[in-house]
Design a protein around this motif. Structure first.
Motif, PDB file in Angstrom:
ATOM      1  N   LEU A   1     119.336  45.519  43.101  1.00  7.07           N
ATOM      2  CA  LEU A   1     119.915  44.753  44.202  1.00  7.07           C
ATOM      3  C   LEU A   1     119.252  43.386  44.351  1.00  7.07           C
ATOM      4  CD1 LEU A   1     120.373  47.540  46.923  1.00  7.07           C
ATOM      5  CD2 LEU A   1     122.142  46.429  45.556  1.00  7.07           C
ATOM      6  N   ALA A   2     117.930  43.348  44.187  1.00  2.89           N
ATOM      7  CA  ALA A   2     117.221  42.067  44.314  1.00  2.89           C
ATOM      8  C   ALA A   2     117.609  41.105  43.198  1.00  2.89           C
ATOM      9  CB  ALA A   2     115.716  42.304  44.305  1.00  2.89           C
ATOM     10  N   LEU A   3     117.686  41.601  41.964  1.00  6.80           N
ATOM     11  CA  LEU A   3     118.085  40.751  40.838  1.00  6.80           C
ATOM     12  C   LEU A   3     119.508  40.243  41.004  1.00  6.80           C
ATOM     13  CD1 LEU A   3     116.540  42.563  37.738  1.00  6.80           C
ATOM     14  CD2 LEU A   3     116.120  40.202  38.450  1.00  6.80           C
ATOM     15  N   THR A   4     120.391  41.126  41.451  1.00  4.54           N
ATOM     16  CA  THR A   4     121.784  40.728  41.667  1.00  4.54           C
ATOM     17  C   THR A   4     121.873  39.626  42.716  1.00  4.54           C
ATOM     18  OG1 THR A   4     122.541  42.962  41.119  1.00  4.54           O
ATOM     19  CG2 THR A   4     124.082  41.544  42.312  1.00  4.54           C
ATOM     20  N   GLY A   5     121.157  39.802  43.824  1.00  9.67           N
ATOM     21  CA  GLY A   5     121.171  38.780  44.870  1.00  9.67           C
ATOM     22  C   GLY A   5     120.583  37.468  44.399  1.00  9.67           C
ATOM     23  N   GLY A   6     119.493  37.541  43.634  1.00  7.23           N
ATOM     24  CA  GLY A   6     118.874  36.318  43.130  1.00  7.23           C
ATOM     25  C   GLY A   6     119.787  35.560  42.182  1.00  7.23           C
ATOM     26  N   ILE A   7     120.473  36.296  41.305  1.00  6.27           N
ATOM     27  CA  ILE A   7     121.396  35.651  40.364  1.00  6.27           C
ATOM     28  C   ILE A   7     122.559  35.009  41.108  1.00  6.27           C
ATOM     29  CG2 ILE A   7     123.038  36.097  38.497  1.00  6.27           C
ATOM     30  CD1 ILE A   7     121.077  38.293  37.527  1.00  6.27           C
ATOM     31  N   LEU A   8     123.118  35.739  42.065  1.00  5.04           N
ATOM     32  CA  LEU A   8     124.246  35.195  42.837  1.00  5.04           C
ATOM     33  C   LEU A   8     123.838  33.935  43.597  1.00  5.04           C
ATOM     34  CD1 LEU A   8     125.911  38.428  44.285  1.00  5.04           C
ATOM     35  CD2 LEU A   8     126.899  36.840  42.627  1.00  5.04           C
ATOM     36  N   ARG A   9     122.654  33.956  44.184  1.00  5.86           N
ATOM     37  CA  ARG A   9     122.207  32.792  44.954  1.00  5.86           C
ATOM     38  C   ARG A   9     121.983  31.578  44.057  1.00  5.86           C
ATOM     39  NH1 ARG A   9     120.704  31.916  50.071  1.00  5.86           N
ATOM     40  NH2 ARG A   9     119.073  30.378  50.520  1.00  5.86           N
ATOM     41  N   THR A  10     121.602  31.823  42.796  1.00  8.11           N
ATOM     42  CA  THR A  10     121.353  30.726  41.869  1.00  8.11           C
ATOM     43  C   THR A  10     122.648  30.130  41.321  1.00  8.11           C
ATOM     44  OG1 THR A  10     119.227  31.697  41.230  1.00  8.11           O
ATOM     45  CG2 THR A  10     120.182  30.080  39.726  1.00  8.11           C
ATOM     46  N   VAL A  11     123.598  31.008  40.920  1.00 12.96           N
ATOM     47  CA  VAL A  11     124.821  30.515  40.250  1.00 12.96           C
ATOM     48  C   VAL A  11     125.931  30.156  41.223  1.00 12.96           C
ATOM     49  CG1 VAL A  11     124.259  31.920  38.243  1.00 12.96           C
ATOM     50  CG2 VAL A  11     125.847  32.826  39.930  1.00 12.96           C
ATOM     51  N   TRP A  12     125.841  30.625  42.459  1.00 16.05           N
ATOM     52  CA  TRP A  12     126.927  30.434  43.425  1.00 16.05           C
ATOM     53  C   TRP A  12     127.371  28.973  43.546  1.00 16.05           C
ATOM     54  CZ3 TRP A  12     129.017  34.519  46.495  1.00 16.05           C
ATOM     55  CH2 TRP A  12     129.937  34.112  47.465  1.00 16.05           C
ATOM     56  N   PRO A  13     126.445  28.002  43.734  1.00 15.03           N
ATOM     57  CA  PRO A  13     126.883  26.614  43.937  1.00 15.03           C
ATOM     58  C   PRO A  13     127.593  25.994  42.735  1.00 15.03           C
ATOM     59  CG  PRO A  13     124.594  26.921  44.624  1.00 15.03           C
ATOM     60  CD  PRO A  13     124.979  28.126  43.859  1.00 15.03           C
ATOM     61  N   SER A  14     127.451  26.591  41.547  1.00 16.09           N
ATOM     62  CA  SER A  14     128.072  26.009  40.348  1.00 16.09           C
ATOM     63  C   SER A  14     129.406  26.653  39.990  1.00 16.09           C
ATOM     64  CB  SER A  14     127.106  26.140  39.156  1.00 16.09           C
ATOM     65  OG  SER A  14     126.784  27.496  38.911  1.00 16.09           O
ATOM     66  N   VAL A  15     129.868  27.605  40.792  1.00 16.24           N
ATOM     67  CA  VAL A  15     131.157  28.273  40.531  1.00 16.24           C
ATOM     68  C   VAL A  15     132.157  27.825  41.593  1.00 16.24           C
ATOM     69  CG1 VAL A  15     132.340  30.478  40.271  1.00 16.24           C
ATOM     70  CG2 VAL A  15     129.948  30.257  39.539  1.00 16.24           C
ATOM     71  N   PRO A  16     133.156  27.013  41.219  1.00 14.10           N
ATOM     72  CA  PRO A  16     134.098  26.458  42.205  1.00 14.10           C
ATOM     73  C   PRO A  16     134.801  27.513  43.051  1.00 14.10           C
ATOM     74  CG  PRO A  16     134.330  25.364  40.087  1.00 14.10           C
ATOM     75  CD  PRO A  16     133.406  26.517  39.860  1.00 14.10           C
ATOM     76  N   SER A  17     135.190  28.630  42.447  1.00 12.88           N
ATOM     77  CA  SER A  17     135.907  29.659  43.204  1.00 12.88           C
ATOM     78  C   SER A  17     135.034  30.281  44.283  1.00 12.88           C
ATOM     79  CB  SER A  17     136.413  30.755  42.255  1.00 12.88           C
ATOM     80  OG  SER A  17     135.324  31.341  41.552  1.00 12.88           O
ATOM     81  N   LEU A  18     133.727  30.386  44.014  1.00 14.75           N
ATOM     82  CA  LEU A  18     132.807  30.928  45.012  1.00 14.75           C
ATOM     83  C   LEU A  18     132.507  29.898  46.098  1.00 14.75           C
ATOM     84  CD1 LEU A  18     130.258  32.804  42.701  1.00 14.75           C
ATOM     85  CD2 LEU A  18     132.153  33.771  44.004  1.00 14.75           C
ATOM     86  N   VAL A  19     132.375  28.640  45.694  1.00 10.10           N
ATOM     87  CA  VAL A  19     132.130  27.572  46.657  1.00 10.10           C
ATOM     88  C   VAL A  19     133.291  27.452  47.635  1.00 10.10           C
ATOM     89  CG1 VAL A  19     131.771  25.090  46.928  1.00 10.10           C
ATOM     90  CG2 VAL A  19     130.616  26.311  45.088  1.00 10.10           C
ATOM     91  N   ALA A  20     134.520  27.747  47.145  1.00 11.74           N
ATOM     92  CA  ALA A  20     135.696  27.697  48.021  1.00 11.74           C
ATOM     93  C   ALA A  20     135.598  28.724  49.147  1.00 11.74           C
ATOM     94  CB  ALA A  20     136.959  27.933  47.194  1.00 11.74           C
ATOM     95  N   ILE A  21     134.929  29.843  48.867  1.00 12.67           N
ATOM     96  CA  ILE A  21     134.730  30.868  49.890  1.00 12.67           C
ATOM     97  C   ILE A  21     133.647  30.449  50.867  1.00 12.67           C
ATOM     98  CG2 ILE A  21     134.080  33.274  50.288  1.00 12.67           C
ATOM     99  CD1 ILE A  21     135.096  33.877  47.451  1.00 12.67           C
ATOM    100  N   SER A  22     132.531  29.962  50.304  1.00 12.33           N
ATOM    101  CA  SER A  22     131.402  29.505  51.108  1.00 12.33           C
ATOM    102  C   SER A  22     130.613  28.501  50.286  1.00 12.33           C
ATOM    103  CB  SER A  22     130.512  30.693  51.490  1.00 12.33           C
ATOM    104  OG  SER A  22     129.341  30.252  52.139  1.00 12.33           O
ATOM    105  N   PRO A  23     130.113  27.422  50.896  1.00 10.98           N
ATOM    106  CA  PRO A  23     129.368  26.411  50.130  1.00 10.98           C
ATOM    107  C   PRO A  23     128.147  26.980  49.411  1.00 10.98           C
ATOM    108  CG  PRO A  23     129.919  25.591  52.311  1.00 10.98           C
ATOM    109  CD  PRO A  23     130.266  27.046  52.303  1.00 10.98           C
ATOM    110  N   GLU A  24     127.552  28.037  49.951  1.00 10.23           N
ATOM    111  CA  GLU A  24     126.401  28.668  49.324  1.00 10.23           C
ATOM    112  C   GLU A  24     126.456  30.165  49.565  1.00 10.23           C
ATOM    113  OE1 GLU A  24     123.208  27.994  52.961  1.00 10.23           O
ATOM    114  OE2 GLU A  24     123.101  26.728  51.178  1.00 10.23           O
ATOM    115  N   PHE A  25     125.685  30.902  48.806  1.00  7.44           N
ATOM    116  CA  PHE A  25     125.662  32.352  48.953  1.00  7.44           C
ATOM    117  C   PHE A  25     125.312  32.709  50.400  1.00  7.44           C
ATOM    118  CE2 PHE A  25     123.529  36.564  48.248  1.00  7.44           C
ATOM    119  CZ  PHE A  25     124.677  37.229  47.838  1.00  7.44           C
TER     120      PHE A  25
END
Length: 661
Positions: free
Chosen positions: A467-491
């Protein structure tokens, strides 16, 4: 250059003193037990001061600078809610006392005693990966502080190649740190940390008076009270817009105090260095007072910097700082160096050098402990359990030193190339949760619950790490994925919330799997070396009657221990009572900004007064313990088998010790 000749002389004196400590302490480290745990000879004052120095560090100081610059004095209010939790943990010796009873040198060695050898290796790998990633940013943060505080150019030319200036600065700092560790292991680390802690306390006491002479309390209170609604730096109940360091951040931290007690293995050398379980408990009781002035200044310095940058009276100094900050492209680096750059404008010649030397001492104290821990854990808990043949003491010490060197090299390159996009605190929470998310349940369950099983331990640690690794990866890559940024600017979840989710999930998994797989209760007396398995000299049962046994007081308490014990209760009760009454009044009737200002003024003055007393108190006690440590190491007979090995024939709760006949 921001440092004068006098300032550089002060810094040079620090490094000369560190070199002297390494040379003088090297002859006292003669065995694996010396190198890993100081041969378990540390008294309470030496232990608590050294451990506090290691836990503080320059990176932790800068992280606190970020927190208090953003949240002001108000951030301290929610910390008061943790007072009774910290009190109970300290007085009861929660986790600390029982772990010391096992005589394990690393937490994963205890896991082999309690669960299995395979789980020890797995836990060692997870702890090592979590710790190395967590520590990986430390050299870079330290180097950036030095570069910006000293006024070095961002780039320099070495052998015809243009390199970032942080590279040679990291090389120098890591080289000094590495040499200190390799000189005498935990013996040298403890002594160096103690001396550096005393130096920092004295420097911060001087710094307090410098700050009071530069900024009047009227200027401080006026500037802080002008913050926008929802971002108050004085009123903790008016911080709705401060998302990362609000009440929930401190509530989660309170949970982690209990759940992750002794969990973070960066301090593993100190976890087993006490000369008895009782001394380990007393070191924990004394911990709150060990650095009163230092903790106060960690909050006061960024608040004074805020005044410098937001009060019109200091417009010229603020303009100079802002022009330097605007030249830094990374927002996160700007956040890290705002306070250090501002201090150059605030402090006079000589004081700049003292502050720089204090921060370098904090960095070295923290880095020596962490490099020692992560290098040792890899050998003790990954390499050793996989070998069928024991190392000779010489081979063992050589491998420990090579492993520490390897972690040092990794941290150099990781710091050089990893882009930190979050607050230091949040990064530490995310990477730390890789191990801490699941290990809390495994440690507490293993020490206090006889039905905890190996299956529960595996499930808990895997769940927390995943769970910690998953959260860390999501928080790192989130700002560089346009579809995720459309949901929220950051994780949407910060590091604190991700750590909490990982921890709660791991508890559920540990308890569920243990209840499903428990076939035989663990022999807790054998695990903790009690009853027929007791080790002579570990407990002083004749020291004092146990008339207050219901308070956790045993016969090991002397009259002096009782005084410290009840003083701790009184001190904590006072602060928690203030918190409860203040919170009720604020929620029901409200508290004016003027009254909050008076309260924070009172806490600052009280902190300085108490700090002066504790500096003298802990210095005297620490010197006594230091002399005792050196005397013991001169005369003690070393046990070559005391190297962290667990008898492969022992039961899941077994140790190498056999019951008395």
């Amino acid at each position: 250059m921001n440092l004068s000749f006098i300032d550089w002389v002060i810094v040079a004196c620090l490094f000369t003193g560190i070199a002297g400590v390494g040379i003088l302490t090297r002859p006292f480290s003669k065995s694996v037990s010396d190198f890993l745990a100081g041969n378990r000879c540390a008294g309470r004052y030496l232990l608590t001061m050294s451990e506090g120095m290691a836990a503080m560090g320059l990176v932790g100081t800068i992280a606190n600078f970020e927190k208090f610059y953003k949240a002001g004095f108000a951030a301290s209010w929610w910390g008061l809610m943790m007072a009774p939790i910290a009190l109970i943990l300290a007085l009861a010796g929660w986790v600390r006392y029982r772990f010391r009873e096992t005589r394990a040198m690393t937490m994963a060695q205890f896991f082999e005693m309690r669960y299995s050898r395979r789980f020890r290796v797995f836990a060692g790998i997870v702890a090592w990966v979590s710790g190395v990633l967590n520590f990986g940013i430390f050299p870079g943060v330290v180097a950036r502080f030095i570069v910006y505080f000293c006024g070095f150019p961002p780039e320099c030319v070495i052998l015809g190649f243009t390199v970032p200036t942080i590279a040679p600065v990291m090389f120098v700092m890591l080289s000094v740190t590495l040499w200190l560790i390799l000189s005498g292991g935990m013996v040298t680390v403890m002594i160096a940390d103690f001396l550096q802690a005393q130096f920092i306390n004295i420097v911060f006491l001087i710094l307090a008076f410098v700050m009071f002479s530069k900024f009047s309390w009227t200027e401080v209170s006026t500037t802080l009270s002008s913050a926008a609604p929802g971002r108050s730096l004085l009123n903790p109940f008016d911080q709705a817009e401060i998302a990362d360091f609000d009440m929930w951040f401190f509530l989660i931290f309170a949970f982690k105090l209990v759940y992750n007690c002794l969990g973070w293995q960066g301090l593993q050398g100190y976890n087993c260095a006490a000369k008895s379980p009782h001394e380990s408990r007393m070191a924990g009781i004394l911990a709150e007072w060990r650095g009163g002035v230092s903790y106060l200044m960690v909050a006061l310095i960024p608040i004074c910097v805020y005044v410098l940058l937001h009060n019109p009276h200091f417009a010229a100094e603020a303009l100079s700082v802002q022009s330097q900050l605007s030249a830094i492209p990374s927002p996160q680096i700007q956040s890290q160096v705002t306070v250090p750059l501002s201090l150059v404008e605030i402090l006079p010649i000589g004081m700049v050098g003292l502050f720089c030397a204090a921060m370098l001492a904090a960095s070295i104290g923290n880095d020596t402990t962490y490099l020692h821990a992560w290098g040792s854990i890899f050998i003790q808990d990954v390499v050793m359990p996989l070998r069928k043949k024991h190392f000779t003491p010489r081979q063992h010490l050589t491998l420990l030193r090579l492993s520490i060197l390897g972690v040092t090299i990794f941290s150099f390159f990781f710091s050089l190339y990893f882009p930190l996009r979050d607050y230091i605190y949040m990064y530490q929470l995310i990477t730390g949760a890789i191990y801490l998310g699941g290990s809390g349940a495994v440690i507490i369950g293993g020490l206090y619950w006889k039905k905890g099983t190996t299956a529960g331990a595996w499930g808990s640690l895997i769940t927390g790490a995943t769970l910690a690794l998953t959260g860390g990866i999501l928080r790192t890559v989130w700002p560089s994925v346009p579809s995720l940024v459309a949901i929220s600017p950051e994780f949407p979840l910060n590091g604190a919330w991700m750590a909490l989710i990982a921890s709660l999930s791991s508890i559920v998994v540990y308890v569920s799997l243990s209840l499903l797989t428990c076939r035989q209760d663990c022999d807790m007396e054998k695990l903790l070396n009690r009853g027929p398995y007791a080790i002579p000299g570990e407990h002083n049962e004749a020291a004092h009657p146990h008339r207050w046994k219901w308070l956790g007081i045993t016969r090991e308490f002397t009259r002096g221990d009782l005084f410290i014990y009840f003083a701790k209760i009184g001190w904590t009760t006072f602060w928690f009572t203030v918190f409860v009454i203040g919170t009720v009044i604020a929620l029901v009737w409200g508290i004016s900004v003027e009254n909050w200002t008076r309260w924070w003024h009172f806490t600052v003055v009280l902190g300085v007064c108490v700090g002066i007393v504790t500096i003298v108190w802990f210095m005297v006690g620490g010197i006594r313990d230091l002399m005792g440590l050196l005397h013991t190491l001169r005369t003690v007979k070393r046990d070559p088998n005391d190297d962290g090995t667990v008898d492969p024939g022992a039961s899941a709760a077994g140790t190498r010790k056999k019951p008395k006949v």
